[in-house]
Every structure is written in structure tokens, then in C-alpha cells.
Design a protein around this motif. Structure first.
Motif, short mmCIF file in Angstrom:
data_model
loop_
_atom_site.label_atom_id
_atom_site.label_comp_id
_atom_site.label_asym_id
_atom_site.label_seq_id
_atom_site.Cartn_x
_atom_site.Cartn_y
_atom_site.Cartn_z
N THR A 45 0.84 -1.19 0.00
CA THR A 45 0.00 0.00 0.00
C THR A 45 0.88 1.25 0.00
O THR A 45 1.99 1.23 0.54
N THR A 61 -3.66 4.30 -1.39
CA THR A 61 -4.24 3.16 -2.09
C THR A 61 -4.05 1.93 -1.23
O THR A 61 -3.01 1.74 -0.61
N GLY A 65 -7.16 -2.27 -5.18
CA GLY A 65 -7.33 -1.00 -5.88
C GLY A 65 -8.14 0.03 -5.14
O GLY A 65 -8.54 1.04 -5.72
N THR A 67 -8.94 3.21 -3.13
CA THR A 67 -8.29 4.49 -2.88
C THR A 67 -9.14 5.28 -1.90
O THR A 67 -10.37 5.12 -1.86
N TYR A 89 -12.91 5.09 1.94
CA TYR A 89 -12.25 4.39 0.84
C TYR A 89 -13.27 3.82 -0.14
O TYR A 89 -14.39 3.48 0.22
N GLU A 91 -14.17 1.04 -3.53
CA GLU A 91 -14.22 -0.41 -3.71
C GLU A 91 -14.93 -1.11 -2.55
O GLU A 91 -14.53 -2.18 -2.11
N ARG A 119 -5.42 -0.03 4.93
CA ARG A 119 -4.10 -0.13 4.31
C ARG A 119 -3.08 -0.88 5.15
O ARG A 119 -1.97 -1.13 4.72
#
Length: 129
Positions: A45, A61, A65, A67, A89, A91, A119
Motif C-alpha cells: 500500500t 491506495t 485497488g 483508494t 475508501y 471499492e 491499508r
């Protein structure tokens, strides 16, 4: 008896002066940027951040994927600066919580270590202008 009272008053006055003495004033606001590399579940990360007025922002990140952006609050102590933060974040990772500490290595360089729930653990390297 009078010497003991005078000594106590003098020590209390010096302690309060040291506690509430103003810090060095800066002519302009200069943020302290840093980069961060870490890992969680075997994924590497990355993040970049900046600090000003004991608040910070870190963009990073994470795994898969994801972010996101974290907002950090620092507690400014003479050598170390612990911090806590919360972030959002993508996703479907949701809300992240973070915490860590930054330590002044030299007058212009600092290092740090932290944990972010999305992360993972990370190391930080930053610069002061």
C-alpha cells in the motif's frame, strides 16, 4: 517556613510558565509532506500526506485497488507527534480508522509508523521546511 513557601511558589510559577509558554511563531504556513509505504494481507500500500496546524490529510491506495482519503488530528509534543484519523475508501471498503506516531529524526526530516484499518501497517518518511 517562609523559605519553603517561597520555594513552592517559585517552582509552581516556573512550571506554569514552561507549560503555557507560547511556541515559535512562523511567518507563513508551510505544510509538512510525507510519503508512506506499507502492507496488508500481502498487498503493498502507498500513501502521501501533508500536515499543517496539527491537522493532516493522507491520500492512499489499499488492497484491491481501493483508494481513499484520511483526515488526521495530531497531538504536537516536543519530539513525537501521535495522531488519530478517520477516512473513506472506495471499492466497498468503507470507513477506515488510523493511528500512529511521527518522530523528528533531524531538524528537517521526520519518520513515522502507523496503522490504517484498510491499508495496514505503514512506515513514513517526511520533510520539514
Amino acid at each position: 517556613m517562609k523559605i519553603a513557601v517561597i520555594t513552592k511558589i517559585l517552582l509552581t510559577s516556573i512550571s506554569l510558565l514552561a507549560l503555557f509558554a507560547p511556541g515559535k511563531a512562523s511567518a507563513q504556513l508551510i505544510p509538512q509532506p510525507w510519503v508512506s509505504v506499507g502492507g496488508k494481507d500481502g498487498d503493498i500500500t502507498y500513501a502521501v500526506g501533508a500536515r499543517a496546524l496539527n491537522f493532516g490529510v493522507e491520500v492512499g491506495t489499499g488492497p484491491d485497488g481501493a483508494t481513499g482519503v484520511d483526515v488526521l488530528k495530531f497531538i504536537s509534543l516536543p519530539v513525537i507527534s501521535p495522531y488519530v484519523g478517520v477516512g473513506l475508501y472506495s471499492e466497498d471498503k468503507g470507513v477506515a480508522v488510523s493511528g500512529g506516531v511521527q518522530v523528528g529524526a533531524t531538524d528537517h526530516v521526520f519518520v513515522g509508523a502507523g496503522y490504517n484499518s484498510i491499508r495496514g501497517f505503514n512506515g513514513q518518511l517526511g520533510i520539514r521546511f
